[in-house]
Design an enzyme around this catalytic site. Structure first.
Site, PDB file in Angstrom:
ATOM      1  N   TYR A  55      40.088   6.586 -29.235  1.00 41.43           N
ATOM      2  CA  TYR A  55      38.991   5.622 -29.361  1.00 41.43           C
ATOM      3  C   TYR A  55      37.682   6.159 -28.812  1.00 41.43           C
ATOM      4  O   TYR A  55      36.601   5.641 -29.126  1.00 41.43           O
ATOM      5  CB  TYR A  55      39.352   4.307 -28.636  1.00 41.43           C
ATOM      6  CG  TYR A  55      39.416   4.462 -27.136  1.00 41.43           C
ATOM      7  CD1 TYR A  55      38.329   4.128 -26.329  1.00 41.43           C
ATOM      8  CD2 TYR A  55      40.556   4.971 -26.514  1.00 41.43           C
ATOM      9  CE1 TYR A  55      38.378   4.292 -24.962  1.00 41.43           C
ATOM     10  CE2 TYR A  55      40.622   5.138 -25.147  1.00 41.43           C
ATOM     11  CZ  TYR A  55      39.529   4.798 -24.369  1.00 41.43           C
ATOM     12  OH  TYR A  55      39.573   4.983 -23.021  1.00 41.43           O
ATOM     13  N   MET A  64      32.943   9.876 -26.179  1.00 47.43           N
ATOM     14  CA  MET A  64      32.387   9.152 -25.037  1.00 47.43           C
ATOM     15  C   MET A  64      33.530   8.812 -24.082  1.00 47.43           C
ATOM     16  O   MET A  64      34.008   7.680 -24.048  1.00 47.43           O
ATOM     17  CB  MET A  64      31.708   7.880 -25.554  1.00 47.43           C
ATOM     18  CG  MET A  64      30.656   7.334 -24.650  1.00 47.43           C
ATOM     19  SD  MET A  64      29.993   5.775 -25.285  1.00 47.43           S
ATOM     20  CE  MET A  64      28.870   6.336 -26.534  1.00 47.43           C
ATOM     21  N   PRO A  65      34.001   9.795 -23.308  1.00 48.26           N
ATOM     22  CA  PRO A  65      35.106   9.523 -22.383  1.00 48.26           C
ATOM     23  C   PRO A  65      34.719   8.484 -21.337  1.00 48.26           C
ATOM     24  O   PRO A  65      33.636   8.548 -20.754  1.00 48.26           O
ATOM     25  CB  PRO A  65      35.359  10.880 -21.716  1.00 48.26           C
ATOM     26  CG  PRO A  65      34.760  11.889 -22.645  1.00 48.26           C
ATOM     27  CD  PRO A  65      33.602  11.196 -23.294  1.00 48.26           C
ATOM     28  N   HIS A  66      35.596   7.515 -21.139  1.00 45.80           N
ATOM     29  CA  HIS A  66      35.397   6.503 -20.112  1.00 45.80           C
ATOM     30  C   HIS A  66      36.727   5.811 -19.849  1.00 45.80           C
ATOM     31  O   HIS A  66      37.651   5.911 -20.637  1.00 45.80           O
ATOM     32  CB  HIS A  66      34.350   5.475 -20.557  1.00 45.80           C
ATOM     33  CG  HIS A  66      34.725   4.747 -21.805  1.00 45.80           C
ATOM     34  ND1 HIS A  66      34.564   5.306 -23.057  1.00 45.80           N
ATOM     35  CD2 HIS A  66      35.275   3.533 -22.012  1.00 45.80           C
ATOM     36  CE1 HIS A  66      34.998   4.447 -23.978  1.00 45.80           C
ATOM     37  NE2 HIS A  66      35.435   3.361 -23.360  1.00 45.80           N
ATOM     38  N   SER A  67      36.788   5.120 -18.738  1.00 44.18           N
ATOM     39  CA  SER A  67      37.963   4.339 -18.387  1.00 44.18           C
ATOM     40  C   SER A  67      37.537   2.880 -18.347  1.00 44.18           C
ATOM     41  O   SER A  67      36.431   2.540 -18.764  1.00 44.18           O
ATOM     42  CB  SER A  67      38.505   4.809 -17.033  1.00 44.18           C
ATOM     43  OG  SER A  67      39.697   4.146 -16.735  1.00 44.18           O
TER      44      SER A  67
END
Length: 152
Positions: A55, A64-67
């Site tokens: 995703y 867009m790496p994120h947690s």
């Protein structure tokens, strides 16, 4: 926004990553270097991608790496930029899920994070800027792109 990456040292240029997990770990290094995020954050992002799929690849070539919001180990709200010369594949059956540009998000302030997201999406909606970023190889390239496209 690109000037902020340079001023805060939130950027990285690299040849390649052996796989998408390595790319995510590398993309977090500038945020770890100044304490914006703790070492666990990159593994949290990897776990999210393993659980939910790629995703984080929002358009071809751009991840867009994120947690999750308010993730453990996030001390400041910031974005870092990483460019790989060779793309990394998040899905071997879908080339649209390859990425070379990484905008890694860390958020502990919802308003500031929303502002960052809006500025980032505005920048990424300009195909000329994305094309220029794909050619960038240094902090001076980032500053030139900022000057050419983003200074009003």
């Amino acid at each position: 926004m690109l000037r902020e990456f340079v001023e805060m040292k939130h950027y990285k240029f690299a040849e390649e990553a052996k796989d998408w997990k390595e790319a995510i770990r590398m993309s977090c290094e500038p945020l770890e270097a100044d304490g914006t995020v703790e070492a666990n954050y990159k593994e949290d992002i990897i776990a999210c991608v393993e659980k939910y799929g790629p995703y984080i690849v929002i358009i071809p070539e751009v991840a867009m790496p994120h947690s999750q919001e308010g993730a453990v180990g996030v001390n400041k709200t910031a974005i870092s930029f990483m460019k790989l010369r060779k793309p990394v594949s998040f899905d071997p059956n879908d080339r649209e899920k390859d990425a070379r540009l990484f905008f890694t998000l860390a958020s502990c302030n919802p308003e500031q994070h929303l502002d960052n997201m809006m500025r980032l999406s505005e920048m990424l909606s300009n195909e000329e800027i994305v094309a220029a970023l794909l050619e960038a190889n240094s902090e001076s390239d980032l500053l030139e792109i900022e000057k050419k496209y983003l200074t009003h």
